[in-house]
Write a protein that holds these residues in place. Structure first.
Motif, short mmCIF file in Angstrom:
data_model
loop_
_atom_site.label_atom_id
_atom_site.label_comp_id
_atom_site.label_asym_id
_atom_site.label_seq_id
_atom_site.Cartn_x
_atom_site.Cartn_y
_atom_site.Cartn_z
N VAL A 7 0.84 -1.21 0.00
CA VAL A 7 0.00 0.00 0.00
C VAL A 7 0.87 1.25 0.00
CG1 VAL A 7 -0.39 0.26 2.50
CG2 VAL A 7 -2.14 1.00 0.88
N SER A 8 2.01 1.19 0.64
CA SER A 8 2.94 2.33 0.64
C SER A 8 3.47 2.57 -0.78
CB SER A 8 4.09 2.09 1.61
OG SER A 8 4.99 3.15 1.57
N LEU A 9 3.87 1.50 -1.47
CA LEU A 9 4.33 1.62 -2.85
C LEU A 9 3.21 2.18 -3.73
CD1 LEU A 9 6.24 -1.76 -3.16
CD2 LEU A 9 7.26 0.50 -3.49
N HIS A 10 2.03 1.63 -3.59
CA HIS A 10 0.86 2.06 -4.36
C HIS A 10 0.60 3.55 -4.15
CE1 HIS A 10 -3.54 2.72 -4.68
NE2 HIS A 10 -3.45 1.92 -5.72
N ASP A 11 0.52 3.97 -2.89
CA ASP A 11 0.19 5.37 -2.59
C ASP A 11 1.30 6.32 -3.03
OD1 ASP A 11 -2.15 4.34 -1.57
OD2 ASP A 11 -1.66 4.76 0.52
N THR A 12 2.55 5.89 -2.90
CA THR A 12 3.67 6.72 -3.34
C THR A 12 3.62 6.90 -4.86
OG1 THR A 12 5.03 6.01 -1.48
CG2 THR A 12 6.20 6.91 -3.38
N LEU A 13 3.31 5.84 -5.56
CA LEU A 13 3.19 5.92 -7.01
C LEU A 13 2.06 6.87 -7.41
CD1 LEU A 13 4.38 4.58 -9.65
CD2 LEU A 13 2.36 3.13 -9.57
N LEU A 14 0.90 6.71 -6.80
CA LEU A 14 -0.24 7.57 -7.16
C LEU A 14 0.00 9.02 -6.80
CD1 LEU A 14 -3.48 5.52 -6.46
CD2 LEU A 14 -2.16 5.77 -8.57
N ALA A 15 0.78 9.29 -5.78
CA ALA A 15 1.07 10.68 -5.40
C ALA A 15 1.80 11.42 -6.52
CB ALA A 15 1.90 10.71 -4.11
N GLN A 16 2.42 10.68 -7.41
CA GLN A 16 3.13 11.28 -8.54
C GLN A 16 2.22 11.52 -9.75
OE1 GLN A 16 7.00 9.41 -9.21
NE2 GLN A 16 6.80 8.45 -7.20
N HIS A 17 0.94 11.22 -9.59
CA HIS A 17 -0.02 11.35 -10.69
C HIS A 17 -1.19 12.25 -10.28
CE1 HIS A 17 1.77 8.49 -13.45
NE2 HIS A 17 2.00 7.70 -12.41
N ALA A 18 -0.88 13.46 -9.88
CA ALA A 18 -1.92 14.40 -9.41
C ALA A 18 -2.85 14.87 -10.52
CB ALA A 18 -1.26 15.60 -8.74
N ARG A 19 -2.42 14.81 -11.77
CA ARG A 19 -3.23 15.33 -12.88
C ARG A 19 -4.28 14.34 -13.38
NH1 ARG A 19 1.77 17.50 -16.34
NH2 ARG A 19 2.41 19.15 -14.92
N GLU A 20 -4.03 13.06 -13.19
CA GLU A 20 -4.93 12.05 -13.72
C GLU A 20 -6.02 11.73 -12.70
OE1 GLU A 20 -1.13 12.14 -15.67
OE2 GLU A 20 -1.50 11.57 -13.59
N PRO A 21 -7.29 11.72 -13.12
CA PRO A 21 -8.37 11.50 -12.16
C PRO A 21 -8.58 10.04 -11.76
CG PRO A 21 -9.28 11.89 -14.34
CD PRO A 21 -7.79 12.09 -14.44
N TYR A 22 -8.18 9.09 -12.63
CA TYR A 22 -8.44 7.68 -12.34
C TYR A 22 -7.18 6.84 -12.49
CZ TYR A 22 -13.39 8.76 -12.51
OH TYR A 22 -14.62 9.29 -12.25
N VAL A 23 -7.17 5.74 -11.76
CA VAL A 23 -6.13 4.73 -11.89
C VAL A 23 -6.84 3.41 -12.18
CG1 VAL A 23 -6.02 4.39 -9.38
CG2 VAL A 23 -4.14 3.55 -10.83
N SER A 24 -6.31 2.68 -13.15
CA SER A 24 -6.86 1.39 -13.53
C SER A 24 -5.77 0.33 -13.39
CB SER A 24 -7.35 1.44 -14.98
OG SER A 24 -7.85 0.19 -15.40
N LEU A 25 -6.19 -0.87 -13.09
CA LEU A 25 -5.25 -2.00 -13.03
C LEU A 25 -5.97 -3.23 -13.51
CD1 LEU A 25 -6.08 -3.95 -10.42
CD2 LEU A 25 -5.04 -2.10 -9.14
N MET A 26 -5.19 -4.26 -13.78
CA MET A 26 -5.74 -5.55 -14.16
C MET A 26 -5.15 -6.59 -13.23
SD MET A 26 -5.85 -5.29 -18.26
CE MET A 26 -6.51 -3.81 -19.02
#
Length: 177
Positions: free
Chosen positions: A107-126
């Motif tokens: 979850v720390s890796l996930h949240d750190t990664l998303l913190a670098q994507h402030a412009r994009e409204p959604y995240v998708s995964l498979m």
């Protein structure tokens, strides 16, 4: 950036997917090919976690995808317009070595990664719904992801569950990973 992190990413992948490496889609060579391709895609971002001794213990990486990206084209049913009308984040890989699972590392890796994507409204995964006997998908659900369909990125790939959530989320994810 990929060149400096590639060996660590491959080393962690080899351990994380050890039980699946005999399958063509999970072979280290297949991962390395995908990694090289993803690393040259727009908006590629990676984060790695290290133990105190410098050993890499986990990673996450993503790309920014546009409306016409093949990521969206392979999802059935086709995603709702609200998800694809602006650039989004595609979480391509997240892996943590066994001794560091259930410590909050993923979850720390996930949240750190998303913190670098402030412009994009959604995240998708498979996610492979069979991974960890369904535990992996349930972990993502506890982080706020929900299923929007299925995808089979290649003939060698299993049928995956396509999931999505907002990149900005109130509160902390409830699942530990």
């Amino acid at each position: 950036m990929l060149a400096s992190a590639r060996d660590d990413l491959v080393a962690v992948y080899r351990d994380v997917r050890a039980e699946l490496l005999h399958l063509p889609n999970y072979a280290v060579s297949a991962f390395a090919e995908r990694l090289d391709r993803h690393g040259s895609d727009p908006g590629w971002t990676a984060v790695l976690a290290y133990a105190e001794d410098g050993e890499p213990v986990g990673y996450a990486y993503s790309n920014v995808i546009e409306t016409d990206d093949r990521w969206w084209q392979r999802i059935t049913p086709f995603p709702a317009a609200e998800y694809i009308e602006r650039p989004a984040v595609a979480l391509k890989e997240l892996g943590v070595r066994v001794p560091w699972r259930k410590t909050g590392t993923s979850v720390s890796l996930h949240d750190t990664l998303l913190a670098q994507h402030a412009r994009e409204p959604y995240v998708s995964l498979m996610v492979n719904p069979a991974a960890g006997e369904g535990k992996v998908q349930r972990l993502y659900e506890s982080w706020g992801y929900r299923s929007i369909g299925t995808s089979q990125p290649s003939p060698e790939s299993p049928v995956l569950t396509a999931m999505i959530r907002s990149t900005r989320r109130a509160g902390k994810p409830t699942g530990r990973g």
